[in-house]
Design an enzyme around this catalytic site. Sequence first.
Site, PDB file in Angstrom:
ATOM      1  N   ARG B  54       0.716  -1.152   0.045  1.00 24.54           N
ATOM      2  CA  ARG B  54       0.023   0.055   0.015  1.00 24.54           C
ATOM      3  C   ARG B  54       0.930   1.246   0.218  1.00 24.54           C
ATOM      4  O   ARG B  54       0.574   2.125  -0.721  1.00 24.54           O
ATOM      5  CB  ARG B  54      -1.039  -0.340   1.197  1.00 24.54           C
ATOM      6  CG  ARG B  54      -0.400  -0.122   2.576  1.00 24.54           C
ATOM      7  CD  ARG B  54      -1.376  -0.143   3.694  1.00 24.54           C
ATOM      8  NE  ARG B  54      -2.559  -1.029   3.597  1.00 24.54           N
ATOM      9  CZ  ARG B  54      -3.732  -0.745   3.776  1.00 24.54           C
ATOM     10  NH1 ARG B  54      -4.180   0.481   4.180  1.00 24.54           N
ATOM     11  NH2 ARG B  54      -4.787  -1.523   3.592  1.00 24.54           N
ATOM     12  N   THR B  55       1.824   1.294   0.918  1.00 23.55           N
ATOM     13  CA  THR B  55       2.766   2.575   0.795  1.00 23.55           C
ATOM     14  C   THR B  55       3.423   2.511  -0.553  1.00 23.55           C
ATOM     15  O   THR B  55       3.647   3.756  -1.199  1.00 23.55           O
ATOM     16  CB  THR B  55       3.644   2.255   1.957  1.00 23.55           C
ATOM     17  OG1 THR B  55       3.139   2.155   3.075  1.00 23.55           O
ATOM     18  CG2 THR B  55       4.631   3.693   2.014  1.00 23.55           C
ATOM     19  N   LYS B  82      22.316 -10.983   4.371  1.00 25.05           N
ATOM     20  CA  LYS B  82      23.495 -11.204   3.139  1.00 25.05           C
ATOM     21  C   LYS B  82      23.117 -10.980   1.698  1.00 25.05           C
ATOM     22  O   LYS B  82      23.460 -11.711   0.949  1.00 25.05           O
ATOM     23  CB  LYS B  82      24.296 -12.517   3.557  1.00 25.05           C
ATOM     24  CG  LYS B  82      24.809 -12.975   4.737  1.00 25.05           C
ATOM     25  CD  LYS B  82      25.801 -11.897   5.139  1.00 25.05           C
ATOM     26  CE  LYS B  82      26.323 -12.219   6.357  1.00 25.05           C
ATOM     27  NZ  LYS B  82      27.252 -11.078   7.216  1.00 25.05           N
ATOM     28  N   ARG B 104      11.804   2.285   2.304  1.00 25.60           N
ATOM     29  CA  ARG B 104      11.387   1.614   3.420  1.00 25.60           C
ATOM     30  C   ARG B 104      12.406   0.784   3.823  1.00 25.60           C
ATOM     31  O   ARG B 104      12.797  -0.237   3.062  1.00 25.60           O
ATOM     32  CB  ARG B 104      10.055   0.815   2.800  1.00 25.60           C
ATOM     33  CG  ARG B 104       9.701  -0.322   3.772  1.00 25.60           C
ATOM     34  CD  ARG B 104       8.997   0.347   5.210  1.00 25.60           C
ATOM     35  NE  ARG B 104       7.871   1.046   5.077  1.00 25.60           N
ATOM     36  CZ  ARG B 104       6.655   0.673   5.099  1.00 25.60           C
ATOM     37  NH1 ARG B 104       6.475  -0.611   5.390  1.00 25.60           N
ATOM     38  NH2 ARG B 104       5.558   1.549   5.020  1.00 25.60           N
ATOM     39  N   HIS B 134       7.621   7.539  10.270  1.00 28.55           N
ATOM     40  CA  HIS B 134       7.116   7.170   9.123  1.00 28.55           C
ATOM     41  C   HIS B 134       6.271   8.522   8.803  1.00 28.55           C
ATOM     42  O   HIS B 134       5.066   8.772   8.868  1.00 28.55           O
ATOM     43  CB  HIS B 134       5.752   6.074   9.053  1.00 28.55           C
ATOM     44  CG  HIS B 134       5.436   5.715   7.726  1.00 28.55           C
ATOM     45  ND1 HIS B 134       5.723   6.182   6.529  1.00 28.55           N
ATOM     46  CD2 HIS B 134       4.347   4.662   7.497  1.00 28.55           C
ATOM     47  CE1 HIS B 134       4.989   5.597   5.849  1.00 28.55           C
ATOM     48  NE2 HIS B 134       4.336   4.671   6.154  1.00 28.55           N
TER      49      HIS B 134
END
Lengths: 428, 313
Positions: B54-55, B82, B104, B134
């Site tokens: 959604r973001t 890694k 993000r 955020h």
Amino acid sequence: MSSQVLRNVRPYGEEAADIVIEDGLIVAISQPGSGVGDVVFECAELIALPGFVDLHTHLREPGREDAETILTGAQSAALGGFTCVHAMANTSPVADTAGVVEQVWRRGKETGLVNVRPVGAVTVGLDGTQLAELGAMAHSAANVRVFSDDGKCVHDPLLMRRALEYVKAFDGVVAQHAQDPRLTIDAQMNEGLLSGQLGLAGWPAVAEESIIARDVLLADHVGSRLHVCHLSTAGSVDVIRWAKARGINVTAEVAPHHLLLTEELVASYDPIYKVNPPLRRIEDVVALREAVADGTIDIIATDHAPHPHEDKDCEWAAAAMGMLGLETAFSIALLTLVEPGMLTWRELADRMSIAPAKIGRVLDQGRDLKVGEPANITVVNPRLRTVVEPANMASKSRNTPYAGMDLPGQVTHVFYAGKCTVRDGVLA
Amino acid sequence: MQHLLSAADLSHDEAVLILDTAAQLAEVTDRSVKKLPTLRGRTVVNLFFEDSTRTRISFEVAAKRLSADVINFAAKGSSVSKGESLKDTALTLEAMGADAVIIRHGASGAPHRLAASSWTGCSVINAGDGTHEHPTQALLDAYTLRRHLAGGSGDLSGLSVAIVGDILHSRVARSNVLLLKTLGASVTVVAPPTLLPYGIDSWPCSVSYDIESVLPRVDAVMMLRVQAERMQAAFFPSALEYSRLYGLDIDRFNLLPSHAIVLHPGPMNRGMEISADVADENRSVMVEQVANGVSVRMAVLYLLLGGMAEVEQ
């Protein structure tokens, strides 16, 4: 071996004298200008101290030679004024057998720069479940006396009790990394107002203090010798002070960075400031300095922890914990304790040489500057200031938190068993 | 302003400017052709080290409505697991000529590292970092609150907002407490003591353990997602007990003043922190929050990629 004269040097910052070194020993301490020898070091205004002894060094060899080797670590130590270092056991393989500690000891000897004393692991593989062969390490050529799972806490109280009891047979000491693992799951920084703001999981002071409280009581109960690594909180100082007042046989160390740096630096999210135990509050720094001054904290130990660049050149959570310490320890002690008048030169010699040698049972180190004693001598210039330049360090790693800082004090000359290892601030 | 890393970076005037700009840009969304040429030729990278459909989509739509070229870069893992390191990823994007990086990341502070490092010269926008912040979520929440409760202009002076739930692990809560304070609202956080960060007493908000005493005096309540797994780490005894003590059911909803609204950053755990009937109430504005998210992110991109300087002059 030819003879060497430290001309016009001031032992412990006191009256100037000539110190003559021959065959690894101090053979004469005489009026300035009167000493005779083949090589003369002009030491006017310089201060002579017994060679520093570090009870807490990570040399990374075997296993992480990309971060440090015994040779580069020994070079770094010599430049820092050390004539003896204790190599921590958390290598790969772990120093939990006579074979590994003898290997480290032998490789240290080959450097000819410092006495490398291996620390033996308390438990097999630092796993915290089964005692390592402490007796075999004690009786090996490496003659191990200090045992530590440093990096990890000997968390199981029964195992800790047994380790404390067992080392009594050979006058050993258990050096505890005091960190309750359950209270510090994924911990990233000191737990406080700032950790909440930065969204980094907290490493609460109580996780250190509760283990120390338990361990001093265990040491008392079984009548053994306990050493506590890298104290970082004011509460830990209180616990140690209480234990000593009660007559418990406990000693404690503090790392130089905990005497200077505070958690505010973490707000940059720069992992150069990521270390275990974490940087704490200014109140803790003040309490730690006072504790070194009044003797509650016995020694300054570097916790020199080299890491390759990529392990610090990343996001905070992914970065390794630890800082370089050997080459800056003296300057930090000078800045935080001697210059403010909290420690005399004799007391500094005690905290950085005499007391750590005693705890580690290193018989020929940490000796007074007297005729007939082994010539382990560090000559410093407290007036010279240097801007810390990581690229100039002998360590294979560059993770110093002091880069760019203008620090007081230079380690000018160092003599290890009579051999000049550092001259005019560079390796001889 | 080159980056948006924390809600604390925003002054009162900057925050209001973003909300005002968002309001203007929202009109674009009502047109049949939902596009402005503003960022034509600029490249915006969605760099997502954590899944968040959604973001990511919200930023993607926002950038596209401003005619930017959008690259979605779903980085597999981080250097922790890694995969490719943050540094190498950043160098790669820099070499490809990105103008802005929307990041993000699961590690708190990763956007700060990116912005402070020499790895990239791009504008960095924090789209959620670990348990830290955020900020665009806080901006869209502020925008939503302003529309409903402050006549759609100015700041949020005089408003009272409750934030309920897992404050400890919530980046949304951190950004909201900071931004709401900047905009003049008063905030009360409500949670069991285990889900409040150490030192919460020093935050610019008040604290309560009792949701029912708080609800009658707020203009809005923001419910946070609570992960049921938290009970394994002894943050609360059971999902059921959490829901019983801190969940927003219809009885508690009825304690709110009649003008008050309910927000949730999504995704919701219906039946956990919010009951299904409350979630579907018309004073629950979650769907509108999503739409406002696009406008606010358009505003942030517009202002960061050159617009802010113009407006300031």
